[in-house]
Every structure is written in C-alpha cells, then in structure tokens.
Design an enzyme around this catalytic site. Structure first.
Site, PDB file in Angstrom:
ATOM      1  N   ARG A 152      28.404  32.543  45.868  1.00  0.00           N
ATOM      2  CA  ARG A 152      28.615  33.279  44.114  1.00  0.00           C
ATOM      3  C   ARG A 152      28.490  31.969  43.210  1.00  0.00           C
ATOM      4  O   ARG A 152      28.154  31.784  42.427  1.00  0.00           O
ATOM      5  CB  ARG A 152      29.964  33.548  44.498  1.00  0.00           C
ATOM      6  CG  ARG A 152      30.170  34.443  45.164  1.00  0.00           C
ATOM      7  CD  ARG A 152      31.999  34.661  45.011  1.00  0.00           C
ATOM      8  NE  ARG A 152      32.211  36.894  45.919  1.00  0.00           N
ATOM      9  CZ  ARG A 152      33.452  36.397  46.046  1.00  0.00           C
ATOM     10  NH1 ARG A 152      34.177  35.309  46.976  1.00  0.00           N
ATOM     11  NH2 ARG A 152      33.456  37.633  47.190  1.00  0.00           N
ATOM     12  N   GLU A 154      38.555  47.804  57.701  1.00  0.00           N
ATOM     13  CA  GLU A 154      37.569  48.158  56.658  1.00  0.00           C
ATOM     14  C   GLU A 154      36.179  48.743  57.267  1.00  0.00           C
ATOM     15  O   GLU A 154      35.304  48.981  57.084  1.00  0.00           O
ATOM     16  CB  GLU A 154      37.391  46.796  55.902  1.00  0.00           C
ATOM     17  CG  GLU A 154      38.300  46.448  54.990  1.00  0.00           C
ATOM     18  CD  GLU A 154      37.774  44.502  54.338  1.00  0.00           C
ATOM     19  OE1 GLU A 154      37.383  43.979  54.279  1.00  0.00           O
ATOM     20  OE2 GLU A 154      38.679  44.843  53.099  1.00  0.00           O
ATOM     21  N   HIS A 177      31.431  41.243  49.244  1.00  0.00           N
ATOM     22  CA  HIS A 177      33.429  41.184  49.541  1.00  0.00           C
ATOM     23  C   HIS A 177      33.151  40.409  51.233  1.00  0.00           C
ATOM     24  O   HIS A 177      31.882  41.167  51.822  1.00  0.00           O
ATOM     25  CB  HIS A 177      33.393  42.398  49.540  1.00  0.00           C
ATOM     26  CG  HIS A 177      34.101  42.754  50.077  1.00  0.00           C
ATOM     27  ND1 HIS A 177      35.653  42.368  50.495  1.00  0.00           N
ATOM     28  CD2 HIS A 177      34.742  43.180  52.204  1.00  0.00           C
ATOM     29  CE1 HIS A 177      36.567  42.630  51.441  1.00  0.00           C
ATOM     30  NE2 HIS A 177      35.768  43.054  52.530  1.00  0.00           N
ATOM     31  N   THR A 187      35.577  33.818  44.451  1.00  0.00           N
ATOM     32  CA  THR A 187      35.369  34.807  43.989  1.00  0.00           C
ATOM     33  C   THR A 187      35.274  35.152  42.514  1.00  0.00           C
ATOM     34  O   THR A 187      34.728  36.263  42.091  1.00  0.00           O
ATOM     35  CB  THR A 187      36.569  36.114  43.927  1.00  0.00           C
ATOM     36  OG1 THR A 187      38.557  35.304  43.353  1.00  0.00           O
ATOM     37  CG2 THR A 187      36.725  35.931  44.816  1.00  0.00           C
ATOM     38  N   ASN A 189      30.685  39.410  41.628  1.00  0.00           N
ATOM     39  CA  ASN A 189      30.406  38.845  42.584  1.00  0.00           C
ATOM     40  C   ASN A 189      29.814  38.735  43.372  1.00  0.00           C
ATOM     41  O   ASN A 189      29.962  38.038  44.586  1.00  0.00           O
ATOM     42  CB  ASN A 189      31.945  37.967  42.597  1.00  0.00           C
ATOM     43  CG  ASN A 189      32.473  38.775  43.153  1.00  0.00           C
ATOM     44  OD1 ASN A 189      32.414  39.247  44.150  1.00  0.00           O
ATOM     45  ND2 ASN A 189      34.258  38.382  43.223  1.00  0.00           N
ATOM     46  N   ARG A 197      34.059  33.630  54.112  1.00  0.00           N
ATOM     47  CA  ARG A 197      34.507  33.179  52.987  1.00  0.00           C
ATOM     48  C   ARG A 197      34.329  32.313  51.880  1.00  0.00           C
ATOM     49  O   ARG A 197      34.400  31.837  51.655  1.00  0.00           O
ATOM     50  CB  ARG A 197      36.054  33.785  53.010  1.00  0.00           C
ATOM     51  CG  ARG A 197      36.480  35.749  53.467  1.00  0.00           C
ATOM     52  CD  ARG A 197      37.800  35.582  53.579  1.00  0.00           C
ATOM     53  NE  ARG A 197      38.881  35.600  52.419  1.00  0.00           N
ATOM     54  CZ  ARG A 197      39.054  36.503  51.129  1.00  0.00           C
ATOM     55  NH1 ARG A 197      38.187  37.074  51.724  1.00  0.00           N
ATOM     56  NH2 ARG A 197      39.615  35.721  50.393  1.00  0.00           N
ATOM     57  N   PHE A 228      42.290  46.854  36.913  1.00  0.00           N
ATOM     58  CA  PHE A 228      41.279  46.170  37.673  1.00  0.00           C
ATOM     59  C   PHE A 228      40.865  47.687  38.546  1.00  0.00           C
ATOM     60  O   PHE A 228      39.481  48.195  38.743  1.00  0.00           O
ATOM     61  CB  PHE A 228      40.532  44.963  37.776  1.00  0.00           C
ATOM     62  CG  PHE A 228      41.784  44.531  38.877  1.00  0.00           C
ATOM     63  CD1 PHE A 228      41.295  44.780  40.405  1.00  0.00           C
ATOM     64  CD2 PHE A 228      43.036  44.164  39.544  1.00  0.00           C
ATOM     65  CE1 PHE A 228      41.793  44.963  41.598  1.00  0.00           C
ATOM     66  CE2 PHE A 228      43.736  43.613  40.054  1.00  0.00           C
ATOM     67  CZ  PHE A 228      42.741  44.379  41.790  1.00  0.00           C
ATOM     68  N   LYS A 250      27.395  43.851  46.924  1.00  0.00           N
ATOM     69  CA  LYS A 250      27.704  44.551  46.299  1.00  0.00           C
ATOM     70  C   LYS A 250      26.822  44.969  45.333  1.00  0.00           C
ATOM     71  O   LYS A 250      25.286  44.033  45.508  1.00  0.00           O
ATOM     72  CB  LYS A 250      29.058  44.497  45.084  1.00  0.00           C
ATOM     73  CG  LYS A 250      30.542  43.041  46.588  1.00  0.00           C
ATOM     74  CD  LYS A 250      31.232  42.938  45.314  1.00  0.00           C
ATOM     75  CE  LYS A 250      32.090  42.662  46.213  1.00  0.00           C
ATOM     76  NZ  LYS A 250      33.535  41.972  44.822  1.00  0.00           N
ATOM     77  N   TYR A 275      40.044  50.035  48.804  1.00  0.00           N
ATOM     78  CA  TYR A 275      40.364  49.234  47.752  1.00  0.00           C
ATOM     79  C   TYR A 275      42.084  49.706  47.948  1.00  0.00           C
ATOM     80  O   TYR A 275      42.685  49.820  46.504  1.00  0.00           O
ATOM     81  CB  TYR A 275      40.223  49.548  46.303  1.00  0.00           C
ATOM     82  CG  TYR A 275      38.136  48.443  46.520  1.00  0.00           C
ATOM     83  CD1 TYR A 275      38.392  47.194  46.628  1.00  0.00           C
ATOM     84  CD2 TYR A 275      37.237  48.557  46.071  1.00  0.00           C
ATOM     85  CE1 TYR A 275      37.401  46.184  47.002  1.00  0.00           C
ATOM     86  CE2 TYR A 275      36.256  47.927  46.265  1.00  0.00           C
ATOM     87  CZ  TYR A 275      36.016  47.050  47.054  1.00  0.00           C
ATOM     88  OH  TYR A 275      35.310  46.674  46.725  1.00  0.00           O
TER      89      TYR A 275
END
Length: 138
Positions: free
Chosen positions: A104, A132, A121, A93, A118, A87, A59, A11, A51
């Site tokens: 993270r 995606e 993704h 997250t 964070n 993940r 949010f 990100k 999204y």
C-alpha cells in the site's frame, strides 16, 4: 512452529491497475507459498459473508459496491507466521501513511472516494483466515 494459511484478496482497484503480478511477486519474494489462486467476480452473497461484522456501519454499502466493481483475485498463501507477515507486507490500511516498501505504501494512494481503495485484504487471525478461506474457496 507450524505453517499457517491466510486469505489474501487483490481488490478490484489492484486488478484494474494491473498490479496482481506485482503483488503476487512480493508475496513469493517474502518466501510464502501460493497454494490456491483464482480470479472471480465477487457476488453480494460472498461479500455479505466476508464483511458480516461490518453490516450496518456507514462504510459497509460503499465497500460492498467497490468490491462488486470488478474482478477480485483470491489467494491462499501458506508459510510460517504468514498472517502477520502478509499484513506487515501490505502496510497500513491508509495508503497515504503506509510505509514505503509495503504494497500500500508503494502502490496505493487516497483517491478521495467514499471508501478507501487499498489494493489488498489479508486475514487478521487464524480464525478469520479459516472462515474467509471457506467463503472464497469453499
């Protein structure tokens, strides 16, 4: 088992903090293959598709604005159970409680902003990964 593919995004906060190389290194050290990679400025159209399930939530707009705030690195990684594995590697997250040793947990923190920045993704299922990857890589 057959190899899976997943979409991973570094990100804007990860790119801005020059963590792309560290994140790629962790993915490769875990044993996954990077099969596609590009840096781009996300468009609102891409983010609305990505999204879509969050549209209308409080949010949503702050998240889209954050993702528009700078370049994103889009990655397709491949390997056995790569979706679950990445993940786990990414961590919770919520960076404040993400376990040490995770991306993270080691590199993230709460900045007290409207939306959690964070770093990364990762797709949450084979179906999400296929959808995606199609959005980001066509």
């Amino acid at each position: 088992m057959s190899k899976e593919r997943t979409l991973i995004l570094v990100k804007p906060d990860g790119v801005r903090r020059h963590l792309t190389g560290e994140i790629l290194s962790r993915i490769e050290r875990k044993g996954y293959d990077i099969v596609e990679l590009k840096q781009l400025d996300a468009t609102r159209e891409i983010l609305e598709q990505h999204y879509a399930e969050h549209q209308g939530k409080p949010f949503y707009e702050p998240l889209v604005e954050f993702m528009l705030s700078g370049p994103v690195v889009a990655i397709v990684a491949e390997g056995e159970r790569v979706i679950e594995g990445f993940r786990s590697l990414a961590g919770s997250t919520e960076p404040t409680v993400a376990a040490p040793g995770t991306i993270r947990g080691d590199l993230g923190r709460d900045w007290g902003l409207k939306v959690q920045q964070n770093l990364v993704h990762g797709s949450d299922s084979p179906e999400s990964a296929a959808r995606e990857i199609g959005i980001w890589f066509g």
